[in-house]
Structures are given as structure tokens and as C-alpha cells.
Design a protein around this motif. Sequence first.
Motif, short mmCIF file in Angstrom:
data_model
loop_
_atom_site.label_atom_id
_atom_site.label_comp_id
_atom_site.label_asym_id
_atom_site.label_seq_id
_atom_site.Cartn_x
_atom_site.Cartn_y
_atom_site.Cartn_z
N THR A 84 41.11 76.84 30.69
CA THR A 84 41.52 78.02 31.09
C THR A 84 42.89 78.64 30.42
N ALA A 85 43.91 77.95 30.44
CA ALA A 85 45.09 78.44 29.98
C ALA A 85 45.15 78.83 28.59
N VAL A 109 36.89 79.17 22.18
CA VAL A 109 37.78 80.18 22.28
C VAL A 109 38.01 80.92 21.00
N ARG A 121 32.08 77.83 33.98
CA ARG A 121 32.89 78.90 34.28
C ARG A 121 32.08 80.22 33.78
N ASN A 151 39.67 83.20 19.96
CA ASN A 151 41.23 83.48 19.13
C ASN A 151 41.53 82.34 18.28
N LYS A 177 42.40 79.35 26.75
CA LYS A 177 41.51 80.72 26.53
C LYS A 177 42.46 81.95 26.88
N ALA A 178 43.36 81.63 27.97
CA ALA A 178 44.14 83.11 28.38
C ALA A 178 45.32 82.96 27.58
N ARG A 179 45.52 82.30 26.54
CA ARG A 179 46.46 82.24 25.51
C ARG A 179 47.71 81.77 26.05
N ASP A 180 47.64 81.08 27.42
CA ASP A 180 48.89 80.54 27.50
C ASP A 180 49.50 79.53 26.73
N GLN A 209 45.78 81.07 17.60
CA GLN A 209 45.86 79.84 18.28
C GLN A 209 45.19 78.62 17.41
#
Length: 688
Positions: free
Chosen positions: A532-533, A554, A331, A556, A535-538, A480
Motif C-alpha cells: 500500500t505504501a 503499481v 484491496r 507509476n 502504491k501511495a509513493r511512500d 518508482q
Amino acid sequence: MKLDAEVTALKGVGPRQAERLHKLGLQRVRDVLFHLPLRYQDRTRVVPIGSLLPGQEGVIEGEIQASDVKFGSRRSLLCRLNDGTGSIMLRFFHFSGAQRAYLQKGVRLRCYGAVRRGPAMLEMVHPEYQNIEAEAEIEDCLTPIYPSTDGVQQRSLRQLTDQALALLETEAVEELLPQALLADFELPTLAEALRYVHRPPPHAPVELLLDGEHPTQQRLAFEELLAHHLSLRQLRLRAQHLSAPPLPTGGELQEAFLEQLPFELTAAQARVLAEIGQDLAQTHPMQRLVQGDVGSGKTAVAAAAVLCAVDGGYQAALMAPTELLAEQHYRNFSVWFEALGLKIVWLAGKQGAAERRQALADLASGEAALAVGTHALFQDDVEFHNLGLVVVDEQHRFGVHQRLALRDKGRQGQQAPHQLIMTATPIPRTLAMTAYADLDTSIIDELPPGRTPVETVVLQDTRRAEVVQRVRDACVSGRQAYWVCTLIEESEALQCEAAEATAELLKGALPELKVGLVHGRMKSAEKEAVMTAFKARDYDLLVATTVIEVGVDVPNASLMIIENAERLGLAQLHQLRGRVGRGCAKSSCVLMYHKPLSQQGRQRLAIMRETNDGFEIARRDLELRGPGEVLGTRQSGLLRLKVADLGRDQALIPDVSRAAEQLLRQWPQRAPALIERWLGDKQHYGAV
Ligand code: ADP
Ligand code: MG
């Protein structure tokens, strides 16, 4: 009989026994001489019972004062032996009627065994024993204990070595160390050393021998380490005779990449990149190991190195030990490479046939500049158009064997790609001189600016509710967290089930949070989607197995919970903890343990709490576990040193390395014989 006769030439060795001896690596009489005692038993003196310590082995003598069969969870015969200085319990789980009748009150015994703590007092379990009156002679030298295999008794190994040693009187064993070296390093001759270690004379210094520190043992360890060292040097020399394409540094693509990075390289990253650049400019293959603690930014350095290859018109391959890490690299590199207009392909074990076919075609045609994947990259059907550089990430997970086997991949005749090997397991210098004597090393000894050390707390798992609350607080304030489930002895399947169950529990306990789950049994597309989710804070909280151990990045995420942390090794804990503390926020790591804690488990947790420094942790790990385990070579069998011990004999290594140079300069013809003697057929892999 000659030293190079088959073992069947020895008295008492028939075809069946010969087969067993072959399993021990004993083909010829000479091999018996080099089958060295693993350790010794001290049966030369009787130890007062009152002075025994747990863990000690020894001879004791005394009178049975009480003898009884106990019916507990396991039936056992217990005899209390006393010698006037103290008492010890002899415990037999298996015993015959005759034994029971014999081991009665008043009988005087001499026993040999290992001492351990028992419920009431110190014990010996199943000691060897004999009646004192009948056989009162005590041994007058240490008893050698040889590495053995099923069906080969210590007694027969002793008889075989007796015969081989007798031969030494008439036929000399070849002394491969030149006289001048023996004198320089004050070493006894080989024949002297062999005689001594097989049959230490009466009154030999017992403590030294038991610790492996007698000069004769050190002489053999020296020669063995020298052989390994020479073997690795040879491997390295061979590679230097291969040719590789010289690759440019500071090319267009590399410049563009460094410019687009959102940060400046640290001074350490820049230095290491320059060292790599110098190697890549050569016409023989680079073989460089980059050590850098977790989070030191090895990926950016790897990417810049890959672009040297691409700038020079060559392809590169990046291999990672787990699918999850490989995917993450894929990625990251996709984003970077797309911006540069370059094509990158993905190769892994689990992959659709059509996708794989396309990837293979793009590599073969040269359409793709980079392949990222797991060891699937090096399967036979993978062909590159012109592979110029291989990068191996987190090599400590691959083991030495795979690393060395990799060298032959991507090789065409005298042409070989450059190799860049990256590891987050810092290796103490002397150990690196042996284990990686075939590699040049660089160290990224600086973390990117703005990091605050991770604060580590150790808690018993009875305080789970507090930990859950802590996760809630962190996530509610926008951070997170990871929750790592471990179950190392069990199967991967069980580990994944445990993670699933934990995820359900945490969803229930933390309804206001979005909880994700990732484990090793998910399809790679699923894992990738979850990562991915996250990392995207989902997701606020990611429940995971140890699949996230390496590489996951990650920034965060600032809180990590590790369940059953007492079961993991230091290196693994350090790697896991390295997943947090990657951003600017203050991060913490909660190590939850389940009682009872072993002594080592307690020590490991204490070390984790005390330090964040990977080098310090590696040093302490070495003390606790020894180098074979630390380098991950014990299982692969490649570090099977016969006499030397990398922990104990570290002090020899600088001398060994000097001796190797001297030998290669003045007596190069001795090297192959030394390697053959100590490594035999393992030499292809360099063995250490
Ligand atoms: P590791 O050495 O453990 O493989 P990574 O390459 O994953 O470390 O880098 C860790 C984090 O640090 C990443 O988020 C990366 O983007 C960031 N990073 C790397 N180099 C620098 C730098 N020079 N300055 C700031 N951040 C950096
Ligand atoms: Mg990494």
C-alpha cells in the motif's frame, strides 16, 4: 496364461519383483504390452570415432593407445581409444584393480556410451565395454530402453515384454479403434504397432524410430492422445449435465461498476465479457478460460463477471495463487464493492481466528457477496450461502491438478457454480486443444491504450554501479522502481535473507531514496502495508523477492531490475517484467546476470530482449523446454504421456480431435475402454 493374468504369471516374476513392477504401473500381463520404450539405443552399427558429436550415443570400436590414472580433483582412469578415424577418451571414476590391469595399451574394445566434451578431446564416461575378439556379434535391431525403477533391470523388462509379445500370437489385444477410423487416418493396427515398437525389426528406419516418428509410434501416440482428449471431453460433458443458476448480464450493479471505472473497457475486454455473459446465462456451469497477456486488464473483466453473480442474487469467490496477489485483489475489490454497498471478506492461510470466524459466518449467512483469498477459500470448513461463480486468477500457478480438483468444490449434488479461469500464460492453440479441451477459451488480445513497450537491457552484474545510478535517476525524476532478488534453487528463507541484505546495501548506496522491502516470510499484514505504501509513493524503490511476480499493479513504477535473471524461466521473467509498463511512462527492465551463462540461460535473456509479446515468448519457451514444463504438469505427474509428446506430435492434434468426434458419434461405447487403457485410475482428473 492370459493377457489379463497378474504379472506374477510371467516367468521370473516373484512377489518382490511384482511389487516393483506395480510401482511402474504394471499389474497385469496386458500392462507390460503398454509399457512402451522411452527411447532406443542404436547398437546396430559401429560409428567411426572421427565422426562422433557431443551428445550422441553409439557403439565404437578401437584400440587402446594409452592408459593412465590421473590424480586431479577426482582420481580417474583414462584410456585413449583410436580406430584410425580419430581418438576418444574413456574415463572411469570408479574402477577396480582388475579393470585397470585389463584396460591396457593394445587391447581392442567395443564400447557403448554417450559422448561428451572433455578437457582435451571427446570422452565417454563409464562406457559399457567388451573385448572385440571375444564377442564380435553386433545387434541387428535397435535396443529398446524402458521406463524403469530401482531394482528392475532393462534386461528383465525385455524378457517380460518378450513373453507378453509371444502371447499376442495366440490371444489378440483388443483393437479399440474401429476399422473405419484406422482406414481414414491410415493407421496400422494396434497389434502391429505394439510388436514393432517393442522389437523394431532389423533394418528398421533408425532415424524415424529414434525421433519417435515412425508410423507405428505415431499410431500409438494417436491413440493415447485420443484417450486423453476423450477423457477431457467426458469431463466437460459431465459438467454440462450439472445445473447452475443462470446469471444476468448488464444488471444494476454491473452497470454502476463499469460506469465508475476510470477507463472504458478495451474492445477485447468487452468482447470477452460478452462471451462470459452468454455462458453465465445458461443453466449449466460455465467453464471458461480467459487468456490475456500480462497487463491486458483481466481484473476488470473478472470484477464485472463477479457482479453478474451478485446482480443475480448469488455469491462469488475469487482465488489467487499467492497471498500478495490475493491481498491486492482484496484491496481493489474492497474499493469497488464499498462504493456499491456490498460486503466482501478475506480468507487466507495465515489469519487471526476471530477474523476468520467472522468471515466464515458472513459467507454462510449470505451477508458477504464475495470472498477473496488463496486456496484457503476451499478448505472444508468454508461454507457459502449460495455460491454462483468461482474465479481462479493466474491459474498457471496452480497446476492442472488443482484446477480440476477445484471443480468438485462448491458443488452440491447436481448444482455447481460457474467457473472462470484466468491466465497470463498464453498457450499455443494446438496445445490448448489438448490440455484445455475441457474448457471454452477467450482471449484478451489487446492491451489498454497508451502503453509503450518495456525496453529490456541485459547486463552482467559487474556493472551494478551503473544500474544503481539508473535507479537513482529514475526515482529522482519521480518514478518508482522494483529491485527483484532471486535465488531459485535455495530455500525461501535464503531468498528472503538475500532480499534483506540487498535492501540494506541499496539503502546505503541510495541515501536520498526511500527503500521498502517485501518478501514471502513477512506477515500478510506487513506485506500489505508495504505494498500500500509503495502504491501511495511512500517508497521510491521496492526491494522484493519473486513474490511480486504475479498481479502486482503499481502503474507509476517504470523501472525493474532483476538480479540473477539467468536463473529464471521465460514465463517467470515475462510475468515479472509485466509489473512495469502499466502506466504511460516509458518503462525499462534491466536483466542482470551472473557469469557463467548456460546456453539456455543466454537464449532466454536474448528472447526477453527481443520481444514483449507473451504469445511469442510462450512459443519460444515451448521450443526450449517442451510442453510438460510449460504447462507445469510435469511435476504433478498428470501429463505422463507414455508415447505421445505434445511438442513433437502437435500435428496429430487436429486429427485426434476429429477422430474423437467421429468416435463419440458412431462408436461411443469405445470411449470408456480407451480412457481406461491409457489413463487407468488417473481418469478422474482428465489427466492432461
Ligand atoms: P492483468 O491482465 O495482468 O491482470 P490488470 O487487470 O492488473 O492486468 O490491469 C493492468 C492495469 O491496466 C491496471 O492498472 C488496470 O487498472 C489497467 N486497465 C485495465 N483495463 C484498462 C482499460 N480498458 N483502459 C485503461 N487501463 C486499463
Ligand atoms: Mg492479474
